[in-house]
Design a protein around this motif. Structure first.
Motif, PDB file in Angstrom:
ATOM      1  N   ARG A   6       0.831  -1.199   0.000  1.00 57.54           N
ATOM      2  CA  ARG A   6       0.000   0.000   0.000  1.00 57.54           C
ATOM      3  C   ARG A   6       0.869   1.255   0.000  1.00 57.54           C
ATOM      4  O   ARG A   6       0.610   2.220  -0.726  1.00 57.54           O
ATOM      5  N   LEU A   7       1.930   1.247   0.809  1.00 58.92           N
ATOM      6  CA  LEU A   7       2.830   2.394   0.880  1.00 58.92           C
ATOM      7  C   LEU A   7       3.526   2.627  -0.453  1.00 58.92           C
ATOM      8  O   LEU A   7       3.657   3.770  -0.899  1.00 58.92           O
ATOM      9  N   GLN A   8       3.940   1.550  -1.133  1.00 53.19           N
ATOM     10  CA  GLN A   8       4.569   1.703  -2.445  1.00 53.19           C
ATOM     11  C   GLN A   8       3.593   2.320  -3.446  1.00 53.19           C
ATOM     12  O   GLN A   8       3.976   3.188  -4.233  1.00 53.19           O
ATOM     13  N   ARG A   9       2.348   1.877  -3.419  1.00 48.15           N
ATOM     14  CA  ARG A   9       1.345   2.452  -4.326  1.00 48.15           C
ATOM     15  C   ARG A   9       1.123   3.926  -4.020  1.00 48.15           C
ATOM     16  O   ARG A   9       0.982   4.748  -4.933  1.00 48.15           O
ATOM     17  N   SER A  13       1.875   6.993  -6.578  1.00 49.27           N
ATOM     18  CA  SER A  13       0.796   7.936  -6.859  1.00 49.27           C
ATOM     19  C   SER A  13       1.250   9.371  -6.591  1.00 49.27           C
ATOM     20  O   SER A  13       0.976  10.285  -7.378  1.00 49.27           O
ATOM     21  N   LEU A  14       1.952   9.567  -5.483  1.00 47.75           N
ATOM     22  CA  LEU A  14       2.479  10.894  -5.148  1.00 47.75           C
ATOM     23  C   LEU A  14       3.438  11.367  -6.233  1.00 47.75           C
ATOM     24  O   LEU A  14       3.399  12.534  -6.637  1.00 47.75           O
ATOM     25  N   TYR A  15       4.297  10.472  -6.712  1.00 47.31           N
ATOM     26  CA  TYR A  15       5.256  10.807  -7.768  1.00 47.31           C
ATOM     27  C   TYR A  15       4.524  11.319  -9.007  1.00 47.31           C
ATOM     28  O   TYR A  15       4.855  12.369  -9.552  1.00 47.31           O
ATOM     29  N   ARG A  16       3.498  10.583  -9.433  1.00 44.24           N
ATOM     30  CA  ARG A  16       2.737  11.015 -10.614  1.00 44.24           C
ATOM     31  C   ARG A  16       2.033  12.351 -10.374  1.00 44.24           C
ATOM     32  O   ARG A  16       2.031  13.232 -11.237  1.00 44.24           O
ATOM     33  N   SER A  45      12.482  -1.825   4.283  1.00 45.27           N
ATOM     34  CA  SER A  45      12.259  -1.984   5.717  1.00 45.27           C
ATOM     35  C   SER A  45      12.337  -0.665   6.479  1.00 45.27           C
ATOM     36  O   SER A  45      11.927  -0.587   7.634  1.00 45.27           O
ATOM     37  N   ASP A  46      12.842   0.400   5.862  1.00 43.84           N
ATOM     38  CA  ASP A  46      12.967   1.710   6.516  1.00 43.84           C
ATOM     39  C   ASP A  46      11.649   2.480   6.375  1.00 43.84           C
ATOM     40  O   ASP A  46      11.587   3.549   5.777  1.00 43.84           O
ATOM     41  N   VAL A  47      10.605   1.930   6.975  1.00 42.81           N
ATOM     42  CA  VAL A  47       9.256   2.451   6.800  1.00 42.81           C
ATOM     43  C   VAL A  47       9.106   3.850   7.396  1.00 42.81           C
ATOM     44  O   VAL A  47       8.454   4.712   6.798  1.00 42.81           O
ATOM     45  N   LEU A  48       9.729   4.110   8.544  1.00 47.25           N
ATOM     46  CA  LEU A  48       9.605   5.432   9.167  1.00 47.25           C
ATOM     47  C   LEU A  48      10.152   6.530   8.263  1.00 47.25           C
ATOM     48  O   LEU A  48       9.518   7.574   8.087  1.00 47.25           O
ATOM     49  N   ARG A  49      11.309   6.292   7.675  1.00 44.93           N
ATOM     50  CA  ARG A  49      11.915   7.284   6.769  1.00 44.93           C
ATOM     51  C   ARG A  49      11.050   7.465   5.518  1.00 44.93           C
ATOM     52  O   ARG A  49      10.846   8.579   5.057  1.00 44.93           O
ATOM     53  N   ILE A  50      10.553   6.367   4.981  1.00 43.12           N
ATOM     54  CA  ILE A  50       9.710   6.436   3.783  1.00 43.12           C
ATOM     55  C   ILE A  50       8.432   7.215   4.080  1.00 43.12           C
ATOM     56  O   ILE A  50       8.020   8.071   3.298  1.00 43.12           O
ATOM     57  N   GLU A  51       7.818   6.943   5.231  1.00 42.36           N
ATOM     58  CA  GLU A  51       6.599   7.673   5.594  1.00 42.36           C
ATOM     59  C   GLU A  51       6.875   9.154   5.812  1.00 42.36           C
ATOM     60  O   GLU A  51       6.080  10.005   5.433  1.00 42.36           O
ATOM     61  N   TYR A  52       8.024   9.474   6.417  1.00 40.85           N
ATOM     62  CA  TYR A  52       8.406  10.867   6.603  1.00 40.85           C
ATOM     63  C   TYR A  52       8.543  11.573   5.250  1.00 40.85           C
ATOM     64  O   TYR A  52       8.013  12.668   5.041  1.00 40.85           O
ATOM     65  N   LEU A  53       9.263  10.926   4.324  1.00 37.64           N
ATOM     66  CA  LEU A  53       9.454  11.518   3.001  1.00 37.64           C
ATOM     67  C   LEU A  53       8.132  11.629   2.247  1.00 37.64           C
ATOM     68  O   LEU A  53       7.910  12.593   1.505  1.00 37.64           O
ATOM     69  N   TYR A  54       7.245  10.666   2.453  1.00 42.45           N
ATOM     70  CA  TYR A  54       5.923  10.705   1.814  1.00 42.45           C
ATOM     71  C   TYR A  54       5.134  11.917   2.324  1.00 42.45           C
ATOM     72  O   TYR A  54       4.558  12.667   1.523  1.00 42.45           O
ATOM     73  N   ARG A  59       3.147  17.608   1.457  1.00 47.74           N
ATOM     74  CA  ARG A  59       3.156  19.059   1.745  1.00 47.74           C
ATOM     75  C   ARG A  59       3.663  19.840   0.533  1.00 47.74           C
ATOM     76  O   ARG A  59       3.131  20.901   0.200  1.00 47.74           O
ATOM     77  N   GLN A  60       4.691  19.314  -0.138  1.00 51.74           N
ATOM     78  CA  GLN A  60       5.199  19.994  -1.332  1.00 51.74           C
ATOM     79  C   GLN A  60       4.151  19.996  -2.436  1.00 51.74           C
ATOM     80  O   GLN A  60       4.023  20.980  -3.171  1.00 51.74           O
ATOM     81  N   LEU A  61       3.393  18.923  -2.542  1.00 49.22           N
ATOM     82  CA  LEU A  61       2.324  18.853  -3.534  1.00 49.22           C
ATOM     83  C   LEU A  61       1.261  19.907  -3.256  1.00 49.22           C
ATOM     84  O   LEU A  61       0.789  20.582  -4.170  1.00 49.22           O
ATOM     85  N   GLN A  62       0.901  20.073  -1.992  1.00 50.34           N
ATOM     86  CA  GLN A  62      -0.075  21.104  -1.634  1.00 50.34           C
ATOM     87  C   GLN A  62       0.433  22.485  -2.019  1.00 50.34           C
ATOM     88  O   GLN A  62      -0.329  23.318  -2.523  1.00 50.34           O
ATOM     89  N   LEU A  63       1.718  22.729  -1.782  1.00 49.22           N
ATOM     90  CA  LEU A  63       2.289  24.028  -2.151  1.00 49.22           C
ATOM     91  C   LEU A  63       2.270  24.233  -3.659  1.00 49.22           C
ATOM     92  O   LEU A  63       1.960  25.328  -4.139  1.00 49.22           O
ATOM     93  N   LEU A  64       2.605  23.194  -4.414  1.00 51.10           N
ATOM     94  CA  LEU A  64       2.593  23.310  -5.872  1.00 51.10           C
ATOM     95  C   LEU A  64       1.189  23.579  -6.395  1.00 51.10           C
ATOM     96  O   LEU A  64       1.004  24.345  -7.331  1.00 51.10           O
TER      97      LEU A  64
END
Length: 118
Positions: A6-9, A13-16, A45-54, A59-64
């Motif tokens: 789910r996180l990968q999807r 999605s965020l990338y697109r 396995s670094d889920v915390l970092r991935i979630e942080y970056l997500y 937030r960057q998407l909202q600004l754009l």
């Protein structure tokens, strides 16, 4: 090959969405691609970092999307970090003359301004 989590999807999605939102804004598409490429080697396995970056990407998407963004830049660190010792500047530059007290930095890294009874 296994199904994406789910996180990968969500990340794909965020990338697109970021690429779509960045169309027509100078530097946006290149910045999005560079950011995602930079973090592509994170272990799954670094889920915390991935979630942080997500969350940061959201937030960057909202600004754009807000309409206030005209372009997308990046802060870059040029050269090596500067030493924090007082008076020991790089060769050819004058040492710190200001021996007065330093103001603390606020959460954004800017010097705090003293509040004058407001």
């Amino acid at each position: 090959m296994s199904r994406p989590s789910r996180l990968q999807r969500q990340v794909l999605s965020l990338y697109r969405e970021l690429l779509r939102a960045g169309r027509g804004k100078p530097g946006a598409e290149a910045r999005v691609r560079a950011e995602f490429r930079q973090h592509a080697s994170l272990p799954r396995s670094d889920v915390l970092r991935i979630e942080y970056l997500y969350r940061r990407g959201r937030r960057q998407l909202q600004l754009l999307r807000s309409g206030h963004a005209k372009a997308m830049g990046a802060f870059v660190r040029l050269g090596e970090p500067i030493e924090e010792t007082r008076g020991a500047g790089t060769p050819g530059t004058p040492p710190d003359v200001d021996d007065g007290p330093r103001r603390p930095l606020d959460s954004m890294g800017a010097p705090e301004t003293p509040s004058e009874g407001r």
